[in-house]
Design an enzyme around this catalytic site. Sequence first.
Site, PDB file in Angstrom:
ATOM      1  CG  HIS A 144      14.684   0.150   3.782  1.00  0.00           C
ATOM      2  ND1 HIS A 144      13.710   1.090   3.976  1.00  0.00           N
ATOM      3  CD2 HIS A 144      14.226  -0.673   2.820  1.00  0.00           C
ATOM      4  CE1 HIS A 144      12.694   0.854   3.160  1.00  0.00           C
ATOM      5  NE2 HIS A 144      12.979  -0.231   2.449  1.00  0.00           N
TER       6      HIS A 144
ATOM      7  CG  ASP B 221      14.895   2.049   7.499  1.00  0.00           C
ATOM      8  OD1 ASP B 221      14.838   3.250   7.207  1.00  0.00           O
ATOM      9  OD2 ASP B 221      14.229   1.168   6.917  1.00  0.00           O
TER      10      ASP B 221
ATOM     11  CD  GLU C 134       8.209  -5.850  -1.299  1.00  0.00           C
ATOM     12  OE1 GLU C 134       9.184  -5.710  -0.535  1.00  0.00           O
ATOM     13  OE2 GLU C 134       7.238  -5.068  -1.307  1.00  0.00           O
TER      14      GLU C 134
ATOM     15  CD  GLU D  60       3.476  -3.719  -1.128  1.00  0.00           C
ATOM     16  OE1 GLU D  60       4.606  -3.771  -0.596  1.00  0.00           O
ATOM     17  OE2 GLU D  60       2.945  -2.667  -1.510  1.00  0.00           O
TER      18      GLU D  60
ATOM     19  CG  ASP E 111       2.892   0.765  -4.415  1.00  0.00           C
ATOM     20  OD1 ASP E 111       1.865   0.211  -3.992  1.00  0.00           O
ATOM     21  OD2 ASP E 111       4.031   0.502  -3.998  1.00  0.00           O
TER      22      ASP E 111
ATOM     23  CG  ASP F  63       5.217  -1.730   2.399  1.00  0.00           C
ATOM     24  OD1 ASP F  63       5.348  -0.602   2.918  1.00  0.00           O
ATOM     25  OD2 ASP F  63       5.977  -2.158   1.505  1.00  0.00           O
TER      26      ASP F  63
HETATM   27  C1  GLO Z   1       7.600  -0.508  -2.622  1.00  0.00           C
HETATM   28  C2  GLO Z   1       7.891  -1.628  -1.737  1.00  0.00           C
HETATM   29  C3  GLO Z   1       8.765  -1.237  -0.567  1.00  0.00           C
HETATM   30  C4  GLO Z   1       9.452  -2.440   0.009  1.00  0.00           C
HETATM   31  C5  GLO Z   1      10.434  -2.070   1.082  1.00  0.00           C
HETATM   32  C6  GLO Z   1      11.181  -3.277   1.589  1.00  0.00           C
HETATM   33  O1  GLO Z   1       6.775  -0.557  -3.480  1.00  0.00           O
HETATM   34  O2  GLO Z   1       6.710  -2.231  -1.303  1.00  0.00           O
HETATM   35  O3  GLO Z   1       8.015  -0.578   0.420  1.00  0.00           O
HETATM   36  O4  GLO Z   1       8.535  -3.338   0.530  1.00  0.00           O
HETATM   37  O5  GLO Z   1      11.333  -1.146   0.592  1.00  0.00           O
HETATM   38  O6  GLO Z   1      12.192  -3.612   0.746  1.00  0.00           O
HETATM   39 MG    MG Z   2       6.452  -3.798   0.143  1.00  0.00          MG
END
Ligand code: GLO
Ligand code: MG
Length: 346
Positions: free
Chosen positions: A51, A54, A176, A212, A250, A285
């Site tokens: 991020h 980060d 994403e 994901e 999630d 992840d």
């Molecule tokens: C949450 C997401 C999160 C993203 C991460 C990268 O549900 O999966 O983890 O992948 O913040 O932007």
């Molecule tokens: Mg993710």
Amino acid sequence: MANKHPYRFCFGPWNISEGQDPYGPTTRPVQSFDWKLAQLKKHGFEAMMFHDDDAVPEIDSKPESQIRKEAKELKKRLNGLGIAAEMVAPRLWFAPQTIDGAYTSNDPKCRRYAIERSLRSIDLANILGTDILVLWLAREGSYIRESKDAGRCLDYLVEALDQMLAHDKRIRLAIEPKPNEPMDHAYLPTIGHALAVASLTRDSKRVGCLIESAHAILAGLDPADEIDFAMKFGKLWSLHLNDQNGLKYDQDRPFGNVSLRSAFDQVRVLERTGYGTNGEYVCFDVHPFRTTKPEHWMDHLLNSRRTFLRLVEKVRSFDEKAAQKLAADRDYQALDQMVIDHLLGR
Ligand code: GLO
Ligand code: MG
């Protein structure tokens, strides 16, 4: 199955989390970024996801010159360790300006904040040596249908993507998708939505996606089919493998630990379509359980990679010819069992 290239693996600092959830505080001692980076190196992962904050903590309170300085220092450290930055993602869901959404907020000042923060993330990506900006559109959606105009929000999204594409001629935007959480309904819930929006931008070739596994499952879709779909368009630029038990919150569980068969199917598609041959990474992840003790802190990541690599072997030793023959004979019962027997090791 011709794809014999070695896979490269990565994760983000948030994947060594300290056990906090919406209902309780941390359960493990809070660790520094440096400790997390050292763990990544020690355990042989090749890249880290970032991020923006980060990479440069408290980024919003720092002047441009300071941000650049810290980013360059980080890049130097990464080089020294031989670790790549896989991507940068603007964290657009923490700041007070993003309470009502980021690019799709009803407040023009807040939309401006989101775009400016994204442009700064692109500059960071340049310094860290990656051309991928990941956009998890956390708060772009609605709880109260009447509070937003979905059509206008799409215009806002395209406008934001266009500004990012114009800011840098090399940057690629990897959307994403996630159908819900934190929102009730997200505007871009699936890969199909992400790629459709890409086609509305000024340079659709540079707008792709990140899948994901858990997000696909939350959308009621099969992650393997989502991967196949994105690969068909040449748009799968990153991957967050994990697992998820049904349509709940999630869970970010270790890859393959809920449905080994689904994990096998995902790896099979990655092998068939050659994911990784253009330098893409396999990212996990995943999160440690809240109950995990500090001495087992890395196990969810190591187990995910181990399962992935064992499944690569399983895919490569799967008798595809026999499977095709069963499919041609429409003996799906036997095909179904063939997969199970193969996974069980018979
Ligand atoms: C949450 C997401 C999160 C993203 C991460 C990268 O549900 O999966 O983890 O992948 O913040 O932007
Ligand atoms: Mg993710």
